[in-house]
Scaffold this motif. Sequence first.
Motif, PDB file in Angstrom:
ATOM      1  N   PHE A  17     -62.663  20.084 -29.284  1.00 27.48           N
ATOM      2  CA  PHE A  17     -61.292  19.593 -29.213  1.00 27.48           C
ATOM      3  C   PHE A  17     -61.200  18.450 -28.200  1.00 27.48           C
ATOM      4  O   PHE A  17     -60.546  17.435 -28.457  1.00 27.48           O
ATOM      5  CB  PHE A  17     -60.323  20.723 -28.857  1.00 27.48           C
ATOM      6  CG  PHE A  17     -58.891  20.260 -28.717  1.00 27.48           C
ATOM      7  CD1 PHE A  17     -58.186  19.759 -29.805  1.00 27.48           C
ATOM      8  CD2 PHE A  17     -58.254  20.315 -27.491  1.00 27.48           C
ATOM      9  CE1 PHE A  17     -56.875  19.320 -29.678  1.00 27.48           C
ATOM     10  CE2 PHE A  17     -56.934  19.888 -27.349  1.00 27.48           C
ATOM     11  CZ  PHE A  17     -56.246  19.386 -28.441  1.00 27.48           C
ATOM     12  N   ALA A  18     -61.870  18.602 -27.061  1.00 28.57           N
ATOM     13  CA  ALA A  18     -61.874  17.536 -26.051  1.00 28.57           C
ATOM     14  C   ALA A  18     -62.476  16.257 -26.631  1.00 28.57           C
ATOM     15  O   ALA A  18     -61.944  15.161 -26.415  1.00 28.57           O
ATOM     16  CB  ALA A  18     -62.660  17.979 -24.817  1.00 28.57           C
ATOM     17  N   ASP A  19     -63.570  16.381 -27.378  1.00 28.00           N
ATOM     18  CA  ASP A  19     -64.189  15.205 -28.011  1.00 28.00           C
ATOM     19  C   ASP A  19     -63.232  14.539 -28.988  1.00 28.00           C
ATOM     20  O   ASP A  19     -63.122  13.311 -29.036  1.00 28.00           O
ATOM     21  CB  ASP A  19     -65.472  15.597 -28.744  1.00 28.00           C
ATOM     22  CG  ASP A  19     -66.619  15.941 -27.812  1.00 28.00           C
ATOM     23  OD1 ASP A  19     -66.550  15.603 -26.603  1.00 28.00           O
ATOM     24  OD2 ASP A  19     -67.585  16.566 -28.297  1.00 28.00           O
ATOM     25  N   ARG A  20     -62.518  15.349 -29.764  1.00 29.15           N
ATOM     26  CA  ARG A  20     -61.574  14.798 -30.738  1.00 29.15           C
ATOM     27  C   ARG A  20     -60.439  14.070 -30.022  1.00 29.15           C
ATOM     28  O   ARG A  20     -60.050  12.977 -30.406  1.00 29.15           O
ATOM     29  CB  ARG A  20     -61.025  15.909 -31.635  1.00 29.15           C
ATOM     30  CG  ARG A  20     -60.142  15.348 -32.728  1.00 29.15           C
ATOM     31  CD  ARG A  20     -60.055  16.227 -33.931  1.00 29.15           C
ATOM     32  NE  ARG A  20     -61.309  16.576 -34.527  1.00 29.15           N
ATOM     33  CZ  ARG A  20     -61.738  16.098 -35.691  1.00 29.15           C
ATOM     34  NH1 ARG A  20     -61.034  15.207 -36.347  1.00 29.15           N
ATOM     35  NH2 ARG A  20     -62.866  16.511 -36.206  1.00 29.15           N
ATOM     36  N   LEU A  21     -59.921  14.683 -28.955  1.00 32.76           N
ATOM     37  CA  LEU A  21     -58.869  14.056 -28.160  1.00 32.76           C
ATOM     38  C   LEU A  21     -59.365  12.718 -27.599  1.00 32.76           C
ATOM     39  O   LEU A  21     -58.674  11.702 -27.679  1.00 32.76           O
ATOM     40  CB  LEU A  21     -58.457  15.004 -27.032  1.00 32.76           C
ATOM     41  CG  LEU A  21     -57.159  14.768 -26.310  1.00 32.76           C
ATOM     42  CD1 LEU A  21     -55.972  14.873 -27.248  1.00 32.76           C
ATOM     43  CD2 LEU A  21     -57.014  15.779 -25.180  1.00 32.76           C
ATOM     44  N   GLY A  22     -60.573  12.724 -27.064  1.00 32.72           N
ATOM     45  CA  GLY A  22     -61.164  11.495 -26.531  1.00 32.72           C
ATOM     46  C   GLY A  22     -61.369  10.442 -27.604  1.00 32.72           C
ATOM     47  O   GLY A  22     -61.140   9.253 -27.363  1.00 32.72           O
ATOM     48  N   SER A  23     -61.759  10.851 -28.797  1.00 26.07           N
ATOM     49  CA  SER A  23     -61.978   9.857 -29.865  1.00 26.07           C
ATOM     50  C   SER A  23     -60.668   9.263 -30.353  1.00 26.07           C
ATOM     51  O   SER A  23     -60.599   8.074 -30.663  1.00 26.07           O
ATOM     52  CB  SER A  23     -62.784  10.449 -31.022  1.00 26.07           C
ATOM     53  OG  SER A  23     -62.042  11.391 -31.733  1.00 26.07           O
ATOM     54  N   TRP A  24     -59.607  10.079 -30.419  1.00 26.31           N
ATOM     55  CA  TRP A  24     -58.294   9.519 -30.786  1.00 26.31           C
ATOM     56  C   TRP A  24     -57.859   8.505 -29.736  1.00 26.31           C
ATOM     57  O   TRP A  24     -57.387   7.428 -30.064  1.00 26.31           O
ATOM     58  CB  TRP A  24     -57.244  10.616 -30.919  1.00 26.31           C
ATOM     59  CG  TRP A  24     -57.368  11.452 -32.167  1.00 26.31           C
ATOM     60  CD1 TRP A  24     -57.807  11.056 -33.398  1.00 26.31           C
ATOM     61  CD2 TRP A  24     -57.035  12.833 -32.298  1.00 26.31           C
ATOM     62  NE1 TRP A  24     -57.769  12.103 -34.280  1.00 26.31           N
ATOM     63  CE2 TRP A  24     -57.293  13.205 -33.635  1.00 26.31           C
ATOM     64  CE3 TRP A  24     -56.530  13.792 -31.423  1.00 26.31           C
ATOM     65  CZ2 TRP A  24     -57.075  14.487 -34.123  1.00 26.31           C
ATOM     66  CZ3 TRP A  24     -56.310  15.075 -31.902  1.00 26.31           C
ATOM     67  CH2 TRP A  24     -56.586  15.419 -33.243  1.00 26.31           C
ATOM     68  N   ARG A  25     -58.042   8.853 -28.468  1.00 28.63           N
ATOM     69  CA  ARG A  25     -57.683   7.930 -27.375  1.00 28.63           C
ATOM     70  C   ARG A  25     -58.516   6.652 -27.471  1.00 28.63           C
ATOM     71  O   ARG A  25     -57.993   5.549 -27.390  1.00 28.63           O
ATOM     72  CB  ARG A  25     -57.930   8.628 -26.025  1.00 28.63           C
ATOM     73  CG  ARG A  25     -57.739   7.730 -24.819  1.00 28.63           C
ATOM     74  CD  ARG A  25     -58.495   8.212 -23.619  1.00 28.63           C
ATOM     75  NE  ARG A  25     -59.929   8.293 -23.903  1.00 28.63           N
ATOM     76  CZ  ARG A  25     -60.786   9.025 -23.211  1.00 28.63           C
ATOM     77  NH1 ARG A  25     -60.384   9.748 -22.202  1.00 28.63           N
ATOM     78  NH2 ARG A  25     -62.056   9.036 -23.538  1.00 28.63           N
ATOM     79  N   ASP A  26     -59.821   6.806 -27.680  1.00 29.28           N
ATOM     80  CA  ASP A  26     -60.726   5.655 -27.704  1.00 29.28           C
ATOM     81  C   ASP A  26     -60.526   4.754 -28.918  1.00 29.28           C
ATOM     82  O   ASP A  26     -60.916   3.591 -28.899  1.00 29.28           O
ATOM     83  CB  ASP A  26     -62.178   6.123 -27.634  1.00 29.28           C
ATOM     84  CG  ASP A  26     -62.500   6.828 -26.322  1.00 29.28           C
ATOM     85  OD1 ASP A  26     -61.709   6.711 -25.357  1.00 29.28           O
ATOM     86  OD2 ASP A  26     -63.541   7.511 -26.273  1.00 29.28           O
ATOM     87  N   SER A  27     -59.904   5.290 -29.970  1.00 25.00           N
ATOM     88  CA  SER A  27     -59.648   4.477 -31.157  1.00 25.00           C
ATOM     89  C   SER A  27     -58.379   3.628 -30.989  1.00 25.00           C
ATOM     90  O   SER A  27     -57.992   2.907 -31.900  1.00 25.00           O
ATOM     91  CB  SER A  27     -59.532   5.360 -32.403  1.00 25.00           C
ATOM     92  OG  SER A  27     -58.347   6.123 -32.365  1.00 25.00           O
ATOM     93  N   GLY A  28     -57.747   3.748 -29.815  1.00 24.05           N
ATOM     94  CA  GLY A  28     -56.579   2.923 -29.529  1.00 24.05           C
ATOM     95  C   GLY A  28     -55.246   3.548 -29.902  1.00 24.05           C
ATOM     96  O   GLY A  28     -54.212   2.891 -29.808  1.00 24.05           O
ATOM     97  N   ARG A  29     -55.262   4.796 -30.299  1.00 24.38           N
ATOM     98  CA  ARG A  29     -53.993   5.452 -30.643  1.00 24.38           C
ATOM     99  C   ARG A  29     -53.215   5.714 -29.361  1.00 24.38           C
ATOM    100  O   ARG A  29     -53.757   6.179 -28.374  1.00 24.38           O
ATOM    101  CB  ARG A  29     -54.244   6.768 -31.384  1.00 24.38           C
ATOM    102  CG  ARG A  29     -55.063   6.622 -32.657  1.00 24.38           C
ATOM    103  CD  ARG A  29     -54.432   5.750 -33.737  1.00 24.38           C
ATOM    104  NE  ARG A  29     -53.300   6.319 -34.404  1.00 24.38           N
ATOM    105  CZ  ARG A  29     -53.363   7.026 -35.524  1.00 24.38           C
ATOM    106  NH1 ARG A  29     -54.520   7.258 -36.111  1.00 24.38           N
ATOM    107  NH2 ARG A  29     -52.260   7.498 -36.056  1.00 24.38           N
ATOM    108  N   GLN A  30     -51.943   5.383 -29.371  1.00 24.48           N
ATOM    109  CA  GLN A  30     -51.134   5.504 -28.161  1.00 24.48           C
ATOM    110  C   GLN A  30     -50.421   6.842 -28.046  1.00 24.48           C
ATOM    111  O   GLN A  30     -50.011   7.230 -26.952  1.00 24.48           O
ATOM    112  CB  GLN A  30     -50.116   4.371 -28.098  1.00 24.48           C
ATOM    113  CG  GLN A  30     -50.776   3.033 -27.899  1.00 24.48           C
ATOM    114  CD  GLN A  30     -49.761   1.935 -27.698  1.00 24.48           C
ATOM    115  OE1 GLN A  30     -48.561   2.132 -27.846  1.00 24.48           O
ATOM    116  NE2 GLN A  30     -50.245   0.758 -27.350  1.00 24.48           N
ATOM    117  N   ASP A  31     -50.260   7.542 -29.173  1.00 22.52           N
ATOM    118  CA  ASP A  31     -49.526   8.801 -29.165  1.00 22.52           C
ATOM    119  C   ASP A  31     -50.224   9.831 -30.033  1.00 22.52           C
ATOM    120  O   ASP A  31     -50.759   9.504 -31.100  1.00 22.52           O
ATOM    121  CB  ASP A  31     -48.101   8.609 -29.695  1.00 22.52           C
ATOM    122  CG  ASP A  31     -47.260   7.735 -28.793  1.00 22.52           C
ATOM    123  OD1 ASP A  31     -46.795   8.248 -27.761  1.00 22.52           O
ATOM    124  OD2 ASP A  31     -47.085   6.540 -29.114  1.00 22.52           O
TER     125      ASP A  31
END
Length: 156
Positions: A84-98
């Motif tokens: 889950f932490a990896d998924r959260l990090g990948s969403w953040r790293d893909s530039g998603r703001q929310d």
Amino acid sequence: MRIHICAVGRLRAGPEKTLIDDYLTRFDRTGRALGLGPARIVEVEDKKNAGMGAEAGLLRKALPKGAVICTLDERGKLLSSPDFADRLGSWRDSGRQDLALIIGGADGIDPSLRAEADFSLSFGKMVWPHMLVRVMVAEQIYRAATILSGSPYHRS
């Protein structure tokens, strides 16, 4: 990346609210340096008791434009906390703001809203009370931030 826990129903003062507030405060402190946060609870209430379809409409209005939509649903994918932490990090790293984490009411999440989700997460095959799911998701986003920061909070 801002995190919005979008939930049906109102949470009153009590032990669940105390736990949620504690975990979200911890998350905000830990996540800030990681580009995560703040996190907030967005509550919607179907005062007319019109069912899942009406709840879905209220939840859609609460979603930030362009947010990653993640439903909390027993039919979703089971992830470990590090996954889950990896998924959260990948969403953040893909530039998603929310990121919007959606918790349905007593009858769950309307199928049409589930179909719109980018991801669906399960906390197991059991059905959990939606107020406890709020506590669990608040703790897991805090745990994810600690994992991403290398903190010893999480132990496998």
